[in-house]
Write a protein that holds these residues in place. Sequence first.
Motif, PDB file in Angstrom:
ATOM      1  N   PRO A 196       5.912   5.079  -8.245  1.00  0.00           N
ATOM      2  CA  PRO A 196       6.795   3.622  -7.812  1.00  0.00           C
ATOM      3  C   PRO A 196       7.288   3.677  -6.214  1.00  0.00           C
ATOM      4  O   PRO A 196       7.197   2.694  -5.755  1.00  0.00           O
ATOM      5  CB  PRO A 196       7.901   3.680  -8.807  1.00  0.00           C
ATOM      6  N   ILE A 247       4.301   2.747  -4.425  1.00  0.00           N
ATOM      7  CA  ILE A 247       4.059   1.257  -4.357  1.00  0.00           C
ATOM      8  C   ILE A 247       5.057   0.631  -3.574  1.00  0.00           C
ATOM      9  O   ILE A 247       4.606  -0.354  -3.017  1.00  0.00           O
ATOM     10  CB  ILE A 247       3.976   0.933  -5.833  1.00  0.00           C
ATOM     11  N   GLY A 248       6.377   1.010  -3.559  1.00  0.00           N
ATOM     12  CA  GLY A 248       7.262   0.462  -2.851  1.00  0.00           C
ATOM     13  C   GLY A 248       7.106   0.554  -1.339  1.00  0.00           C
ATOM     14  O   GLY A 248       7.470  -0.408  -0.814  1.00  0.00           O
ATOM     15  N   MET A 271       8.254   1.714 -14.412  1.00  0.00           N
ATOM     16  CA  MET A 271       7.884   1.913 -13.091  1.00  0.00           C
ATOM     17  C   MET A 271       8.175   0.565 -12.182  1.00  0.00           C
ATOM     18  O   MET A 271       8.311   0.493 -11.132  1.00  0.00           O
ATOM     19  CB  MET A 271       6.286   2.163 -13.082  1.00  0.00           C
ATOM     20  N   THR A 319      10.428   0.871  -8.929  1.00  0.00           N
ATOM     21  CA  THR A 319       9.764   0.268  -7.678  1.00  0.00           C
ATOM     22  C   THR A 319      10.544  -0.507  -6.896  1.00  0.00           C
ATOM     23  O   THR A 319      10.624  -0.668  -5.680  1.00  0.00           O
ATOM     24  CB  THR A 319       8.510  -0.598  -7.903  1.00  0.00           C
ATOM     25  N   CYS A 320      11.475  -1.285  -7.633  1.00  0.00           N
ATOM     26  CA  CYS A 320      12.447  -2.132  -7.195  1.00  0.00           C
ATOM     27  C   CYS A 320      13.872  -1.355  -6.472  1.00  0.00           C
ATOM     28  O   CYS A 320      14.106  -1.842  -5.483  1.00  0.00           O
ATOM     29  CB  CYS A 320      12.883  -3.139  -8.124  1.00  0.00           C
ATOM     30  N   ALA A 375      13.222   1.575  -5.284  1.00  0.00           N
ATOM     31  CA  ALA A 375      12.688   2.145  -4.148  1.00  0.00           C
ATOM     32  C   ALA A 375      12.719   0.924  -2.979  1.00  0.00           C
ATOM     33  O   ALA A 375      13.107   1.722  -1.779  1.00  0.00           O
ATOM     34  CB  ALA A 375      11.104   2.650  -4.237  1.00  0.00           C
ATOM     35  N   LEU A 376      12.302  -0.239  -3.195  1.00  0.00           N
ATOM     36  CA  LEU A 376      12.222  -1.090  -2.083  1.00  0.00           C
ATOM     37  C   LEU A 376      13.698  -1.478  -1.579  1.00  0.00           C
ATOM     38  O   LEU A 376      13.860  -1.795  -0.371  1.00  0.00           O
ATOM     39  CB  LEU A 376      11.841  -2.150  -2.828  1.00  0.00           C
ATOM     40  N   SER A 381      14.559   8.505  -7.400  1.00  0.00           N
ATOM     41  CA  SER A 381      13.445   7.909  -8.225  1.00  0.00           C
ATOM     42  C   SER A 381      13.347   9.196  -9.258  1.00  0.00           C
ATOM     43  O   SER A 381      13.248   8.798 -10.534  1.00  0.00           O
ATOM     44  CB  SER A 381      12.103   7.523  -7.908  1.00  0.00           C
TER      45      SER A 381
END
Length: 221
Positions: A33, A36-37, A90, A94-95, A97-98, A154
């Motif tokens: 994640p 992806i982030g 995930m 991911t959010c 991490a963003l 994470s």
Amino acid sequence: MGDEPLVRWNWVRSHLGYLRGLLVDHAEISLLPVLIGLLIAVPLGLLCTRYGRLYQPLAALFNVIYALPALAVFVVLIPYTGLATQATVMIPLTCYALAVLLPTTVDGLRAVPEPVRQAATALGYGPWRRLAAVELPAAVPYLMAGLRVAAVSSISLASVGALVGRGGLGYLFMDGFQRTFPTPIVAGIVLVAALALVTDAVLLLARRLLAPWARREAVGR
């Protein structure tokens, strides 16, 4: 737990394969994640740098998501993504991490001095070449700092996913509590901490390799 020893080393030795599998699973569901982030944060950061009005609404949205309890978000997603699936864990990670990576990406891109951009343009660099050769390399220290925070966070949050059937090393905590058996709990804590430390060290090394000038500037100050 009575006279139960804190760690039964015979249990650890007999479960090395099991522990290795959980560690690999935990690394996958926690670090993918973040990657992806990052892939999302860079183009979003570019848009926010070019169109400043986008930044505050997007940052506020991800900050609100970051403030939500992870377990609650996992439970809300179950009807849509299923129980014990990677997506259920995930997507929130991911959010999260963003929420960390977007501000550091924007800060890094904004930190590039305007004279540097103008000099690159004067040398014949087009927008994309200037981005790849000047702006992104200058933003590397900010990006890597955000990656270090996002990755460690994470790795910690992924353990909660065990409560919805996909949590890597989090299973050790559940197993230990349910059986009042401390050895899996201790093993889980040690492995989560080790994964976080190794990941942070790798990212720190990558930062020094990708942006050696940042270290020299820090030493000079």
